[in-house]
Design a protein around this motif. Structure first.
Motif, mmCIF file in Angstrom:
data_model
loop_
_atom_site.group_PDB
_atom_site.id
_atom_site.type_symbol
_atom_site.label_atom_id
_atom_site.label_comp_id
_atom_site.label_asym_id
_atom_site.label_seq_id
_atom_site.Cartn_x
_atom_site.Cartn_y
_atom_site.Cartn_z
ATOM 1 N N ASP A 194 -13.100 -0.852 -3.191
ATOM 2 C CA ASP A 194 -12.520 -0.195 -4.369
ATOM 3 C C ASP A 194 -12.878 -0.919 -5.662
ATOM 4 O OD1 ASP A 194 -11.388 1.834 -2.952
ATOM 5 O OD2 ASP A 194 -9.332 1.081 -3.033
ATOM 6 N N SER A 208 -7.315 -4.971 -5.954
ATOM 7 C CA SER A 208 -7.200 -4.134 -4.764
ATOM 8 C C SER A 208 -7.491 -4.982 -3.538
ATOM 9 C CB SER A 208 -8.184 -2.968 -4.826
ATOM 10 O OG SER A 208 -8.187 -2.266 -3.592
ATOM 11 N N SER A 254 0.846 -1.187 0.000
ATOM 12 C CA SER A 254 0.000 0.000 0.000
ATOM 13 C C SER A 254 0.883 1.239 0.000
ATOM 14 C CB SER A 254 -0.932 0.000 1.217
ATOM 15 O OG SER A 254 -0.197 0.023 2.429
ATOM 16 N N ASP A 277 -2.671 -2.522 -3.036
ATOM 17 C CA ASP A 277 -2.593 -3.415 -4.185
ATOM 18 C C ASP A 277 -2.176 -4.825 -3.808
ATOM 19 O OD1 ASP A 277 -3.172 -1.222 -5.744
ATOM 20 O OD2 ASP A 277 -1.121 -0.946 -6.481
ATOM 21 N N ARG A 321 -3.432 3.665 -2.451
ATOM 22 C CA ARG A 321 -3.704 2.382 -3.086
ATOM 23 C C ARG A 321 -3.299 1.238 -2.158
ATOM 24 N NH1 ARG A 321 -4.855 1.980 -8.613
ATOM 25 N NH2 ARG A 321 -4.179 -0.190 -8.438
#
Length: 511
Positions: free
Chosen positions: A257, A252, A147, A296, A294
């Motif tokens: 999201d 994600s 992240s 990820d 984010r």
């Protein structure tokens, strides 16, 4: 002499005692399956930059996964080791710098490697070390969770952060430490914004954002705003960094999201479907959502599931409700703002789950046959997860194997709550991770474990604990001065705990 080892990172105040559920590999597996990818079994896992170690300790205690990790702040590493020792978990936690830890050849290959936030606050040299570590030590098929602050969401606020950093470095005396620098910087920025500079005229939303910053934990702000290195990164830049590690973007880790309906207009959804390149698609999505953080999931050797494999695997996934049915809001906030949840879909699902029993998605589908479609059930449960109302469950065999470790850590945390309120989480072997439980509920649970059976007996236990330390309850910003006031408030909370929280904690096998 701290400059010899801190690499420009704030070390005079320790990081907050937060828990980050995205670091739970079980949740990561679910996000991959939802996105249509095969998910590996997790045997060995690693967290780089674990801070106070709350997440890694809870995950090590609540599962049979063997964890390793490092945080170069020795005070934080010592704290994490103490938590792991309390549970008896098999965890290798050190205070080594990334270069030293990542160079250890005896470390196993990992099925899961996680970094929460740290990527944005380290040097390019350390980023290169981490990428090489992922290349060498992430097992084929393994998951990388990372992240980071991202653009374009930080574009307007980055100058504000720069201003605070410069004020803290040049105007505020270092004698008071990082906390004093935070307070001084906040005060001076307040003065600057009160002059209505053109920056504020061009970015009017920054005033509200700054008011929110002023309310945040000062230790958190010191780490967020006063580290030497800070670099918000576009997802395309992240893909270039990770290219040599042979990982590809998958999904994600923050499940809301991925729900287009609350984040993207129909026109934006149609536009994204026409973009074949996944990284360009994510880039455009970030612009549509104005994404600033984010979370990820990247996979080394991603394998796509067929539609049949995905649906069958999803039907086997187990879930339970972890909040009161009546407390679940019937709306959710996404990038598009607040959106109402469909009563026709969510009400029957919540009604079924309101007994706090573990059910598979297949069980829910069978119970609602002819009323709610399976794809609606999947999306609803994932949104409820993102809201913190529902959690995925491990199978019963895994729960049984971790129960004793979780119990030992929870007892340690409850005993600790007698004098501190730093860690507001306990370990659940059902979810394989942490569940938010405040100080007084922890103390009520401790009293219950000590043989106190009624709310009145729990209150007597807590009153005794507080009195020894001269502590009083603060309610609505006001300190309750008399014993009668403190006892009455505690009794109210104890009855609430008995009727509302205790059944959930029992379902989670925490008490």
């Amino acid at each position: 002499m701290s400059g010899e080892w801190n690499s420009g990172y704030v070390t005079d105040v320790t990081y907050t005692h937060g828990y980050y559920q995205e670091l739970n590999p079980h949740r990561a597996r679910l996000a991959l399956i939802q996105a249509g990818y095969a998910a590996p079994d997790i045997m060995n896992a690693c967290e780089l930059g674990f801070g106070q170690g709350v997440s890694i300790a809870l995950h090590a205690a609540a599962t049979e996964v063997r964890w390793a990790g490092t945080d170069f702040n020795p005070t934080q590493a010592l704290h994490a080791q103490g938590l792991a020792r309390a549970s008896g978990a098999d965890a290798d936690l050190s205070d080594q710098a990334f270069a030293e830890f990542c160079g250890r050849e005896e470390l196993p290959e990992f099925d899961f490697i996680g970094l929460h936030g740290i990527w944005s606050w380290i040097s390019d040299e350390n980023r290169a070390v981490i990428v090489d570590f992922v290349r060498r030590k992430l097992k084929v098929g393994g998951i990388l969770y990372i992240s980071y602050n991202t653009q374009p969401g930080w574009a307007a606020a980055a100058p504000l952060r720069h201003l605070m950093t410069e004020i803290g470095a040049n105007l505020i005396s270092p004698a008071g430490g990082s906390t004093a620098r935070v307070e001084g910087a906040l005060d001076f920025v307040d003065k600057i914004l009160s002059t209505n500079p053109n920056y504020l005229k061009a970015n009017p939303g920054m005033k509200e954002r700054f008011e929110g910053i002023k309310k945040q934990n000062r230790s958190y702000l010191a780490h967020e705003y006063f580290n030497r290195d800070w670099h918000p990164m576009y997802v395309a830049d992240m893909a270039r960094w990770l290219g040599s590690a042979k990982v590809s973007f998958a999904a994600s880790a923050h499940l809301p999201d991925s729900v287009d309906a609350i984040n993207l207009t129909p026109e934006q959804q149609a536009l994204l479907k026409d973009i074949p390149d996944p990284i360009l698609r994510e880039t455009v999505r970030d612009y549509c959502m104005n994404q600033q953080f984010r979370r990820d999931l990247w996979v080394k050797g991603a394998r796509r599931l067929t539609p049949l494999e995905r649906s069958e695997t999803l039907r086997q996934q187990r879930f339970l409700l972890i909040v009161r049915r009546s407390s679940v809001p019937m709306s959710i906030t996404g990038a598009l703002g607040s959106a109402s949840l469909s009563e026709a879909v969510y009400t029957p699902i919540l009604d079924i789950m309101s007994d706090y029993k573990v059910r598979t998605l297949g069980d829910i589908e069978a119970a609602l046959q002819g009323k709610v479609m399976f794809n609606q059930i999947v999306q609803a449960v994932l949104i409820l997860m993102g809201m913190g109302a529902v959690a995925p469950s491990l199978d019963q065999s895994a729960i049984s194997k971790s129960k004793k470790k979780a119990d030992r850590l929870n007892l340690h945390l409850m005993e600790r709550a007698r004098s501190r309120d730093e860690i507001a989480y306990l370990a659940s072997p059902v979810t394989g991770g942490g569940i938010q439980v405040g100080r007084f509920p922890q103390l009520f649970a401790l009293a219950l474990k000590a043989g106190r059976k009624t709310p009145q007996e729990w209150v007597a236990f807590v009153i005794e604990t507080l009195s020894i330390q001269g502590q009083r309850i603060v309610k609505d910003g006001q300190t309750l001065e008399t014993e009668d006031e403190n006892r009455a408030e505690l009794l109210r909370q104890a009855h609430e705990f008995a009727s509302q929280q205790l059944p959930i904690l029992k379902a989670l096998e925490i008490v």
